[in-house]
Design an enzyme around this catalytic site. Structure first.
Site, PDB file in Angstrom:
ATOM      1  N   TRP A 158       0.849  -1.205   0.000  1.00  0.00           N
ATOM      2  CA  TRP A 158       0.000   0.000   0.000  1.00  0.00           C
ATOM      3  C   TRP A 158       0.872   1.238   0.000  1.00  0.00           C
ATOM      4  CZ3 TRP A 158      -0.706  -4.209   3.215  1.00  0.00           C
ATOM      5  CH2 TRP A 158      -1.873  -4.963   2.976  1.00  0.00           C
ATOM      6  N   HIS A 178      -7.227   1.597   2.572  1.00  0.00           N
ATOM      7  CA  HIS A 178      -8.295   0.620   2.367  1.00  0.00           C
ATOM      8  C   HIS A 178      -9.365   0.896   3.412  1.00  0.00           C
ATOM      9  CE1 HIS A 178      -5.257  -2.154   4.712  1.00  0.00           C
ATOM     10  NE2 HIS A 178      -5.538  -1.072   5.360  1.00  0.00           N
ATOM     11  N   ARG A 204      -4.349   6.209  -2.469  1.00  0.00           N
ATOM     12  CA  ARG A 204      -3.023   5.606  -2.634  1.00  0.00           C
ATOM     13  C   ARG A 204      -2.076   6.619  -3.244  1.00  0.00           C
ATOM     14  NH1 ARG A 204      -4.049  -0.175  -3.071  1.00  0.00           N
ATOM     15  NH2 ARG A 204      -5.598  -0.479  -1.424  1.00  0.00           N
ATOM     16  N   GLN A 218     -13.668   1.521  -2.042  1.00  0.00           N
ATOM     17  CA  GLN A 218     -13.493   0.120  -1.713  1.00  0.00           C
ATOM     18  C   GLN A 218     -14.692  -0.308  -0.873  1.00  0.00           C
ATOM     19  OE1 GLN A 218     -10.468  -1.096   1.128  1.00  0.00           O
ATOM     20  NE2 GLN A 218      -9.856  -2.753  -0.222  1.00  0.00           N
ATOM     21  N   VAL A 261      -5.177 -11.535   6.947  1.00  0.00           N
ATOM     22  CA  VAL A 261      -5.947 -12.776   6.816  1.00  0.00           C
ATOM     23  C   VAL A 261      -4.990 -13.958   6.684  1.00  0.00           C
ATOM     24  CG1 VAL A 261      -8.008 -11.757   5.778  1.00  0.00           C
ATOM     25  CG2 VAL A 261      -6.136 -12.493   4.303  1.00  0.00           C
ATOM     26  N   ALA A 315     -12.823 -11.951   5.956  1.00  0.00           N
ATOM     27  CA  ALA A 315     -12.877 -10.569   5.492  1.00  0.00           C
ATOM     28  C   ALA A 315     -12.656 -10.573   3.988  1.00  0.00           C
ATOM     29  CB  ALA A 315     -11.806  -9.732   6.188  1.00  0.00           C
TER      30      ALA A 315
END
Ligand SMILES: [Zn+2]
Lengths: 347, 814
Positions: A158, A178, A204, A218, A261, A315
């Site tokens: 990112w 995000h 970004r 998003q 995750v 997620a």
């Protein structure tokens, strides 16, 4: 006899005159002339008293007969003329139905807004609630609590726009990269079960081109409960794909990496443009990647004091502009924020 | 990372077609972003390595030559127009019938026999473009001197290059061997590890060099070997070819070997000229504040204590893990080499390369966190190649300072724990099989006891990841390993179960979305502009209310246009207006935006204030076949606000107000029950000029949605349909021109019997006295419970008239 003759004469003259009339407004004139109080037939009837009784009866009968003939003829004529008039007015009222109509001014929602709503609606139907969070965030929510500590190599994923003072400060502030920070904010405030979707703008540090924008939307999603499995992640996202891209869609899941995750997932749908045979839209692969996902990392759960021994969750995150580009065949993401009305009016 | 399939096959047997291999790699997490076939179209028997044995002038053409090509016992003469070749060169030769790329059209074509200026060309010699491996069509591709004449070009240099998009958790995949391990695991093969054997001779390495680590926290391990008597030269063709295939430039055999082993193992190495290392003593330490060093790229770098240095007795010789220094570089005159293979703290490397904007193949591997076990393997491999390819001899032993050694942590878990995550029903044996294929050491233990007993029910697995897998630590990682090798698509899929959470509405969001809908219903187009802006753009407007001091500043803006966060939606809308007028040819612009503005808050996140704002200009009714255009005016905008507020169940009040960006006397504040929620009016021409917008009237409205949200919304209640008839009467009143219509309206509406009143005419002119105007209303009288009598209506009407007289000096217009 003369009277008799004159009654017949009146009849034939009257009927002749009536036949010549072609305008309904002239009928009254005719009625006055023949049947009116001082009309010709009335004069005959009025003159009856001067006749001998015999003739009086005969002429009277005759005149009354003529009167009813004329009245009937008038009625019929009136009907004929009315019909003709109606026909004329219908014909005269013919419109050029190809002339343009008068459209009320119509506004439209920005295509991003439309797609954000579609995405959210699909998840709302599966029991998710819509929540939103701040666009300017703390480093903690955007990175730290999502298992991306300072200097973590995954931070390269990112490119971040920082708020002055910069990242060296004690509590760095940034434009969220995000909408995932809301995972933390939601779980900090509530206890499971959690099912939320988080639409919003993200930012970004990125040079723009046809496929990259520095500002876009998003939609993040999060489900946490006592027994949520990878199988349910797959099932939920499959159902989403069916709702947005059509019930005949096939989905494909591959291993990918996001620090918050584990296991990490990337989901693709079979190309709706070519049916999987391969085309420009799917870069000839037959598949279109539409979102990243995964099972919530236990470190993330620990950050919000959820016991990972008890709770699991998944997620996911996806980009509405990308979905809109796929759905509408838009080839340049920069169109979304150029606000060219010629673009916006198309949706 | 690029991977050569030929190179890959050195470590693992691959029988799958390339596309299938690429697919399986992608599915298991090693994403293949592209596949490039080198020579995929070459016919094995028709495209060959040839040697030019003679070059003659073409008898009939000055610009052409005849080249006689030897392909091993057979010679053919081809006509050739390129001038970059000489007798003795080895070149790609294609027979008639070979499939090539047409040099001009770029399309595939079969080579046909051709007579060129009277001479038949027996095949052709090819450029890179004709071979489909490059864009160069200016000259013939000249092959290395050692190319085997007569061999199939496909066998000699055909390859497939996989372009991998790797994730930062897998530094082990930044290596051909790492990918080979992945391929082996997903295809059920074994990896052939390179040989690390070589013979040592002469002095002991410890007599030749010494290593001292002063900051072991930044350097857990440092290994080194010394190779003496090397001959610097070019590395062999196969090594050069592999380096180039993976995007690296060959330099010399010693440097190439360090790069080759880095690509092979993923462990960056550094070769020092042993004789240029002062005292032959290596010191690993942090830089001192203010210390400088010149890196290989010739730049002098300012260092801080965060940077780790490799030093010799004289000073710094390398920026650890990032780049070597100029002073100790291997050169053509180098004879003895010290090979460094070390492990450095990834955070230190990250910070160093980020701060110095210096990213190298080494730093991008180190900064992901490499295994400290890796350096010894890579060192031995490099040393072995050095002996083999540079003709050196190796000092006895290796230096190995390993202070950061940790015992590999094992992970204990049951099948149930993996299944709990995956929602699958896998047995321990199946899980074990997958993990073993990935190089994990697995031991079955009885649950809880730690005693090995594979037969026990409820057994657990104790696994130790292989040294190169620094990313596997917890059972969730194990679940991913199992899932990705089994294949995500082969695991079960089920609908979301469990309970639906309690409904917690976000009323503010609902209000905002309703505002969007209502503005769209009113005919406005939604736009979304950037959240950032420039001081210049903000400076075109008056300062927003509630903003003291500077707007929020971006630390690293992409450009000056993005330096500050917006404090108003006005600038974005006016810019959008100007853009559409000037560049997109728009004549009418009716747009709105709903979004946050950012009000700085000392020591906290900014207050993100949700605003709705819009711009209306041009025609409200466009020109048509039966009517002329009607331009937007103040009351169209007011009507939009009215409709919006009505849709929200609110009744707005309007009052004259001043706003720096709007014209005085043509601006109204919007209030709900006395609280101001927004403003609208005609934009000041000077403001329009600053935004380069047109000079026509432009109207702007701006509503603070948080303020709207704070208002009580009148719930919509049903009111019974009137059962008794209305009485409708007109009433015209003459008042001063300065009297506001709203004041007249308020008086008319005072009686509950008056259900509504519509202003249908305003007249100023000869029929009323100067300074006066006539306002004509259509008034509807209604009672809920009876039919109104003429007397009742007359008495209300006369009361209205007398109140108008008394309060506004109004007179009934006769
Ligand atoms: Zn396709």
């Amino acid at each position: 006899m003369t009277q008799d003759t004159s009654v017949d004469e009146i009849q034939s003259q009257a009927l002749g005159a009536l036949g010549a009339i072609d305008d309904i407004r002239k009928l009254d004139e005719w009625r006055v002339a023949y049947l009116g109080r001082s009309g010709r037939l009335t004069s005959v009837l009025r003159g009856l008293g001067a006749l001998p009784p015999e003739a009086r009866r005969e002429v009277g009968q005759r005149a009354n007969m003529v009167k009813s003939v004329l009245e009937k003829a008038l009625e019929e004529k009136e009907e004929v003329l009315r019909q003709a008039e109606l026909q004329r007015s219908i014909e005269g009222g013919k419109l050029d139905i190809t002339l343009p109509g008068r459209r009320p001014n119509r506004g439209r929602l920005h295509p991003t807004t439309q797609v954000v709503r579609e995405i959210c609606d699909a998840f709302v139907a599966m029991g998710f609630q819509i929540v939103e969070g701040p666009e300017v965030e703390w480093d903690y929510y955007n990175f730290e609590a999502l298992n991306i500590p300072k200097d973590h190599p995954a931070r390269d994923m990112w490119d971040t726009i920082w708020i002055d003072p910069p990242s060296e400060s004690e509590k760095p502030m940034l434009l969220r990269t995000h909408t995932s920070p809301m995972q933390i904010r939601v779980m900090e405030k509530t206890q499971p079960p959690v099912r939320v979707v988080v639409p919003g703008k993200v930012y970004r540090y990125e040079a723009t081109d046809a496929t990259h924008e520095s500002q876009f939307y998003q939609v993040e999603g999060l489900a946490v409960d006592t027994n949520i499995t990878f199988a349910e992640l797959k099932g939920t996202l499959y159902e989403f794909a069916r709702r947005i891209f059509g019930t005949e869609r096939k989905v494909r899941f591959r291993c990918d990496y996001f620090p918050f995750v584990e296991p990490g997932v990337e989901m693709a749908i079979d190309c709706f443009a070519c049916g999987g045979r391969g085309c420009r839209i799917c870069s000839n692969s037959g598949w279109i990647e539409i979102m990243g996902a995964g099972m919530v990392h236990p470190e993330v759960l620990r950050h919000v004091n959820y016991d990972p021994e008890i709770y699991t969750g998944f997620a996911f995150g996806l980009g509405p502009e990308r979905i809109a580009m796929l759905k509408y065949g838009i080839d340049d993401i920069r169109l979304f924020y150029s606000n060219d009305l010629r673009f916006l009016y198309q949706f | 990372m690029k991977i050569s399939l030929n190179w890959l096959k050195e470590y693992v047997d691959i029988t799958l077609p390339v596309d299938e291999l690429a697919h399986r790699l992608s599915m298991s997490g090693t994403e293949v972003g592209g596949v490039t076939h080198i020579g995929g179209m070459w016919d094995r028997d028709k495209v060959l390595v040839g040697q030019i044995v003679r070059l003659d002038q073409h008898p009939n053409a000055d610009r052409l030559r005849l080249a006689t090509i030897d392909i091993g016992g057979e010679q053919n003469t081809v006509v050739c127009g390129a001038w970059n070749i000489a007798e003795g060169d080895k070149v790609p030769y294609a027979r008639v019938g070979a499939r090539l790329i047409d040099g001009h059209s770029g399309e595939p074509a079969v080579l046909k026999s051709a007579k060129i200026r009277g001479v038949t060309s027996e095949g052709m010699i090819c450029s890179e473009k004709e071979l489909g491996i490059g864009e160069d069509h200016t000259g013939i591709m000249v092959l290395p001197e050692d190319a085997p004449v007569g061999a199939s070009l496909l066998d000699y240099m055909g390859d497939v290059i996989l372009d991998l998009d790797l994730t930062p958790n897998r530094p082990d995949c930044l290596a051909v061997l790492g990918i080979a391990r992945e391929v082996a695991a997903i295809t059920g093969r074994q990896v052939r590890e390179p040989s690390l054997a070589y013979s040592e001779s002469g002095e002991s390495v410890s007599d030749l060099a010494s290593v001292e680590i002063l900051d072991p926290d930044l350097c857990p391990r440092y290994c080194a070997s010394v190779v003496t008597g090397v001959k610097i030269g070019l590395s062999p063709r196969w090594m050069q070819q592999r380096l180039m295939a993976l995007g690296m430039r060959p330099i010399n055999n010693v440097v190439d070997i360090t790069n080759y082993v880095m690509l092979e193992y993923g462990q960056p190495l550094h070769a020092f000229d042993y004789d240029r290392l002062v005292d032959h003593h290596i010191i690993v330490r942090r830089a001192r504040p203010g210390e400088k060093m010149t890196t290989l790229d010739g730049l002098e770098r300012d260092l801080t204590e965060e940077n780790l240095l490799i030093c010799d007795g004289g000073g710094s010789v390398a920026l650890a893990g990032v780049m070597g220094g100029l002073d100790s570089e291997v050169t053509e005159s180098t004879v003895n080499v010290l090979i460094e293979s070390a492990n450095f703290n990834n955070i230190s490397i990250r910070r160093t390369s980020a701060r110095l904007h210096l990213r190298s193949e080494a730093s991008l591997r180190f900064d992901k966190g490499l295994s400290p076990e890796l350096p010894m393997y890579a060192l031995k491999r490099a040393t072995q190649l050095m002996v083999e390819l540079c003709g050196g001899s190796v000092a006895q032993g290796v230096i190995d300072i390993y202070t950061g050694k940790t015992e590999p942590a094992s992970i204990h878990f049951s099948a149930a724990q993996v299944n709990r995550i995956l929602g699958a029903d896998m047995g321990l044996g199946e899980i074990e099989g997958v993990l073993k294929a990935l190089g994990f050491e697995c031991t079955e233990v009885r649950k809880g006891t730690g005693v090995e007993d594979p037969r026990s029910v409820g057994a657990e697995l104790s696994v130790t990841p292989p040294y190169w897998r620094t990313d596997v630590r917890i059972v969730e990682d194990i679940a991913e390993e199992v899932a990705r090798i089994v294949g995500y698509d082969n695991l079960p899929m089920s609908p979301l179960s469990g309970s639906v959470p309690r409904y917690e509405p976000d009323l503010e969001r609902e209000l905002r979305e309703k505002v969007r809908n209502l503005l769209v219903d009113a005919g406005l187009q939604e736009v979304l502009t950037y959240s950032w802006t420039s001081l210049v753009n903000l400076g075109k407007l008056s300062r927003p209310e509630g903003l003291s001091g500077q707007p929020l500043k971006v630390f690293n803006p992409m450009s000056l246009e993005q330096e500050y966060l917006r404090t108003t939606l006005r600038a974005g809308l006016l810019s959008t207006l100007a853009l559409n007028e000037r560049h997109y040819g728009a004549s009418s612009v009716n747009i709105f935006e709903v979004g946050s503005v950012f009000m700085p808050t000392e020591g906290d996140l900014p207050r993100e204030q949700m605003m709705a704002a819009g711009i209306m200009t041009g025609d409200v009714l466009t020109k048509s076949w039966d009517r002329s255009a009607t331009a937007v005016d103040f009351y169209d905008v007011k009507g939009v606000i009215d409709a919006l507020m009505d849709g929200l169940g609110m009744v707005p009040d309007y009052s004259p107000v001043e706003d720096g960006d709007l014209l005085a006397g043509r601006t109204a504040a919007i209030s709900i029950t006395g609280s101001r929620i927004g403003v609208f009016g005609e934009v000041h021409p000077q403001v329009l000029e600053r935004f380069d917008a047109s000079s026509r009237p432009v109207y702007l409205f701006e509503i603070d949605l948080a303020a709207v949200f704070a208002q009580q919304r009148t719930p919509n209640r049903y009111q019974s349909i009137p059962r008794f008839p209305d009485v409708v009467e007109d009433l015209a009143v003459v008042v001063d021109t300065s009297t506001q219509a709203q004041m007249v309206m308020e008086i008319i509406m005072r009686s509950p019997i008056v259900s509504s009143a519509t202003l249908f005419d305003i007249y100023e002119g000869p029929q009323v006295p100067p300074g006066k105007k006539s306002l004509a209303y259509s008034i509807t009288y209604r009672a809920p419970d009876r039919t109104l009598t003429g007397e009742e209506v007359a008495s209300i009407r006369s009361r209205i008239i007398s109140q108008l007289e008394r309060e506004l000096g109004g007179t009934l217009r006769s």
